[in-house]
Structures are given as structure tokens and as C-alpha cells.
Design a protein around this motif. Sequence first.
Motif, PDB file in Angstrom:
ATOM      1  N   VAL A   4       1.363  -1.178   0.125  1.00 58.61           N
ATOM      2  CA  VAL A   4      -0.413  -0.081  -0.080  1.00 58.61           C
ATOM      3  C   VAL A   4       0.844   1.529  -0.018  1.00 58.61           C
ATOM      4  CG1 VAL A   4      -2.155   1.278   1.167  1.00 58.61           C
ATOM      5  CG2 VAL A   4      -1.732  -1.261   1.355  1.00 58.61           C
ATOM      6  N   GLN A   5       0.740   2.369  -0.821  1.00 66.13           N
ATOM      7  CA  GLN A   5       1.057   3.414  -0.767  1.00 66.13           C
ATOM      8  C   GLN A   5       0.153   4.432  -0.554  1.00 66.13           C
ATOM      9  OE1 GLN A   5       4.225   4.013  -1.857  1.00 66.13           O
ATOM     10  NE2 GLN A   5       4.965   1.766  -1.982  1.00 66.13           N
ATOM     11  N   PRO A   6      -0.353   4.674   0.966  1.00 67.49           N
ATOM     12  CA  PRO A   6      -0.863   6.401   0.973  1.00 67.49           C
ATOM     13  C   PRO A   6      -0.148   7.337   0.749  1.00 67.49           C
ATOM     14  CG  PRO A   6       0.338   5.039   2.967  1.00 67.49           C
ATOM     15  CD  PRO A   6       0.844   4.127   1.808  1.00 67.49           C
ATOM     16  N   GLY A   7      -0.720   7.591   0.420  1.00 73.18           N
ATOM     17  CA  GLY A   7      -0.792   9.782   0.526  1.00 73.18           C
ATOM     18  C   GLY A   7       0.154  10.326   1.762  1.00 73.18           C
ATOM     19  N   ARG A   8      -0.728  11.789   2.241  1.00 75.59           N
ATOM     20  CA  ARG A   8      -0.458  12.138   3.058  1.00 75.59           C
ATOM     21  C   ARG A   8      -1.315  12.139   4.218  1.00 75.59           C
ATOM     22  NH1 ARG A   8       1.761  18.174   1.537  1.00 75.59           N
ATOM     23  NH2 ARG A   8       3.132  17.151  -0.558  1.00 75.59           N
ATOM     24  N   GLY A   9      -2.062  10.643   4.605  1.00 76.81           N
ATOM     25  CA  GLY A   9      -3.338  10.352   5.161  1.00 76.81           C
ATOM     26  C   GLY A   9      -3.169   9.704   6.500  1.00 76.81           C
ATOM     27  N   PHE A  10      -1.806   9.921   6.922  1.00 82.24           N
ATOM     28  CA  PHE A  10      -1.171   9.341   8.235  1.00 82.24           C
ATOM     29  C   PHE A  10      -2.187  10.234   9.231  1.00 82.24           C
ATOM     30  CE2 PHE A  10       1.355   9.216  12.322  1.00 82.24           C
ATOM     31  CZ  PHE A  10       1.811   8.246  11.431  1.00 82.24           C
ATOM     32  N   THR A  11      -3.170   9.075  10.854  1.00 81.86           N
ATOM     33  CA  THR A  11      -3.803   9.965  11.912  1.00 81.86           C
ATOM     34  C   THR A  11      -3.075   9.883  12.437  1.00 81.86           C
ATOM     35  OG1 THR A  11      -4.978   8.303  11.655  1.00 81.86           O
ATOM     36  CG2 THR A  11      -5.636  10.123  10.139  1.00 81.86           C
ATOM     37  N   GLY A  12      -2.035   8.717  13.050  1.00 79.56           N
ATOM     38  CA  GLY A  12      -1.451   8.691  14.341  1.00 79.56           C
ATOM     39  C   GLY A  12      -1.423   8.911  15.249  1.00 79.56           C
ATOM     40  N   LEU A  13      -1.358   8.626  16.490  1.00 80.97           N
ATOM     41  CA  LEU A  13      -1.456   9.888  17.890  1.00 80.97           C
ATOM     42  C   LEU A  13      -0.579   8.558  18.574  1.00 80.97           C
ATOM     43  CD1 LEU A  13      -5.653   9.370  19.312  1.00 80.97           C
ATOM     44  CD2 LEU A  13      -3.747  11.419  17.737  1.00 80.97           C
ATOM     45  N   VAL A  14       0.048   9.912  19.367  1.00 80.25           N
ATOM     46  CA  VAL A  14       1.680   9.498  20.187  1.00 80.25           C
ATOM     47  C   VAL A  14       0.786   8.337  21.100  1.00 80.25           C
ATOM     48  CG1 VAL A  14       3.025  10.105  21.908  1.00 80.25           C
ATOM     49  CG2 VAL A  14       2.305  12.019  20.903  1.00 80.25           C
ATOM     50  N   GLY A  15       2.154   7.452  21.406  1.00 76.16           N
ATOM     51  CA  GLY A  15       1.680   5.833  21.950  1.00 76.16           C
ATOM     52  C   GLY A  15       1.204   4.581  21.098  1.00 76.16           C
ATOM     53  N   ASP A  16       1.043   5.320  19.606  1.00 74.92           N
ATOM     54  CA  ASP A  16       0.534   4.060  18.664  1.00 74.92           C
ATOM     55  C   ASP A  16       1.103   3.657  18.110  1.00 74.92           C
ATOM     56  OD1 ASP A  16      -2.116   5.178  19.296  1.00 74.92           O
ATOM     57  OD2 ASP A  16      -2.058   6.483  17.466  1.00 74.92           O
ATOM     58  N   SER A  17       0.769   1.721  18.279  1.00 74.89           N
ATOM     59  CA  SER A  17       2.087   1.184  17.793  1.00 74.89           C
ATOM     60  C   SER A  17       1.834   0.345  16.728  1.00 74.89           C
ATOM     61  CB  SER A  17       1.703   0.002  18.942  1.00 74.89           C
ATOM     62  OG  SER A  17       2.377   0.197  20.177  1.00 74.89           O
ATOM     63  N   LEU A  18       2.618   0.826  15.885  1.00 70.01           N
ATOM     64  CA  LEU A  18       2.517   0.065  14.389  1.00 70.01           C
ATOM     65  C   LEU A  18       3.127  -0.771  13.970  1.00 70.01           C
ATOM     66  CD1 LEU A  18       2.724   3.616  12.767  1.00 70.01           C
ATOM     67  CD2 LEU A  18       0.787   2.500  13.002  1.00 70.01           C
ATOM     68  N   ARG A  19       2.316  -1.834  13.593  1.00 71.46           N
ATOM     69  CA  ARG A  19       3.200  -2.979  12.964  1.00 71.46           C
ATOM     70  C   ARG A  19       3.352  -2.082  11.543  1.00 71.46           C
ATOM     71  NH1 ARG A  19       5.362  -7.916  15.197  1.00 71.46           N
ATOM     72  NH2 ARG A  19       5.192  -9.376  13.433  1.00 71.46           N
ATOM     73  N   LEU A  20       4.892  -2.658  11.163  1.00 73.63           N
ATOM     74  CA  LEU A  20       5.563  -2.103  10.126  1.00 73.63           C
ATOM     75  C   LEU A  20       5.857  -3.111   8.687  1.00 73.63           C
ATOM     76  CD1 LEU A  20       8.684  -0.121  11.014  1.00 73.63           C
ATOM     77  CD2 LEU A  20       6.039   0.915  10.831  1.00 73.63           C
ATOM     78  N   GLY A  21       5.965  -4.533   9.106  1.00 73.51           N
ATOM     79  CA  GLY A  21       5.851  -5.084   8.017  1.00 73.51           C
ATOM     80  C   GLY A  21       7.425  -6.789   8.817  1.00 73.51           C
ATOM     81  N   GLU A  22       7.072  -7.470   7.750  1.00 76.11           N
ATOM     82  CA  GLU A  22       7.900  -8.554   8.099  1.00 76.11           C
ATOM     83  C   GLU A  22       9.160  -9.375   6.612  1.00 76.11           C
ATOM     84  OE1 GLU A  22       6.220 -12.006   9.266  1.00 76.11           O
ATOM     85  OE2 GLU A  22       5.971 -11.583  10.795  1.00 76.11           O
ATOM     86  N   TRP A  23       9.797  -9.211   7.058  1.00 80.82           N
ATOM     87  CA  TRP A  23      11.192  -9.361   5.424  1.00 80.82           C
ATOM     88  C   TRP A  23      11.847 -10.452   5.970  1.00 80.82           C
ATOM     89  CZ3 TRP A  23      16.462  -7.885   5.734  1.00 80.82           C
ATOM     90  CH2 TRP A  23      17.047  -8.197   4.169  1.00 80.82           C
TER      91      TRP A  23
END
Length: 278
Positions: A141-160
Amino acid sequence: MRSARFRGVAAGEQLGNLEYLINDDVMAGYRALAGDCGNYANLIADDCESMAVARFGISGLTTAWRRFEFLRPPTPGRRIQVGGWLKEIREKDGAPWLRVSAFAVDEIGTEILRSEAAFTIGNTEAEPQRAAEHRNDAPTVQPGRGFTGLVGDSLRLGEWVAPYGERLRAYEKLRCELMGIAKPIDGQGETQLLAGWLEGQVGRRLGDDFRWGGRLAMAHRAPVVPGDRLAADAIIVRCDEDHRGTRYTTLIVDIRNDRDETVAVGEASATMPSPRLL
């Protein structure tokens, strides 16, 4: 202990210049190895290490940390021109420690990437045990400027999966073609590609504002074992907005292998909207 010179080169002196072509074939080969959302194929050349190796005629550099400022993804069909400098010389645990910086532009002067890295001299001791091969199933997925995270949120970036076998040889071939050398100059292909993969994963979350003006820093804690499945998780530690509506976002990243060992930690940041896109 600080040393004034390393093999005749003083801190502050230029190491030299590199030049190579980024084209569609390079981008396709790079993304097949580092992930479909990677944008900076010149990371595969690892400019800082390549210039240190070329200038000093040595291999066996172990990367301690890397920092990147992404200025604009390279345009396929244009040549990349790089200048490099030896910024600092130290002695750490009885071995030389070098800090190197590089600045890449394309053939028409477009700023592409600023990078910096620290290396110790010496080979890693043991041949790592290879894990079973897996596929890289990370979404693209290639989002544009739609990032809406908040301080303290966790993100799973992926596996490689760190390449080995045919995939590792494909990496070595691609890098040799980029750099114009006959054979690989080191054994850190997995570590080098990890930076490219992480750039792509963070870019999926933060969008073009990260690719044009974002920053990424990585400190390597353990060897990347060929064949290991690596997972990256992040936590948002900054996400605030000024009176003009400009947002400043910072992520802290932890990358672990399938033995739950941290192989690298990092920090990624972006200004939204990026001044380079205004």
C-alpha cells in the motif's frame, strides 16, 4: 582514543566520488530484494561503505549505525553522483572506528540522499546458521498524506526475510553492477538491504512526506542472519502540530528476528507536509 589519521587520510578529508546509473532494471531488481515499496535503490550501493572500502582497500567493515536524510527518490534513467568524506576517526575496543558521510545528487543536480555511517574494522567471527527461506508477503500500500496516528500508538511495519542462496547472489550481482566492481566487497548484504526495506515500510505509513525530506537512523545490535524472518514494530513518540497546521511525526522502531532477538533499533521522522513538496 582519537587518531589524527587512518591510512594516511585525516578526519575531514574527502574520500572520493562514486557514479552509477539508476534505471528500471535496477529498481525492479532492488524491489524484488528489499520490498516492493522501496524507493531509494541507491541504498543498495551503500555509498558510505563503498567509498571507505575503495579508498582504504579493505573489506570486513562492520556497520555500527546509519543515518539517512531522504531528499528525493532517484529518477530512473539518471546517473547518481556521490561525494564522500571521512568525518571522524576513533579507536574502540582496540580497533579502528570510522565515521563516514556521503551526499548523492543526480546528473542534473537534484539532491537525492544524505547519509552517514559508522564502521568498525574487522570481520564477524562466526558463520551464522541459516533459517528456512520464506517469502516477503508485506503489502505494498502506498498512502499519500493520510497518516493519522497518535502519540503512544503502536504500528506493525511488516516482516521481511533476509536473503540467502539465490536471492543473496542476486543482491551481490546487482550491487556489483551498480558499483562497477567484479566481486562483492563485503559480507553484509543482509544488513545493507535491511535499511532499504525499512525505508520502504516507513514510507508506506508516512507517505511522500517521508520520501521527500524524511529522516531515518538505525543502530545495529546483532548480525542479520541470512534466511531469518525479521519483524519491525514502531511506536509513535511524537505527533504534534504547529500554528500553521504542519505536523511533526517521529517513530521509534524495533526490529527483531524469529528468535526474538533485537537486531536493530531505529528512529524515523517526517514533517507533514514536507517543505520539499510545497
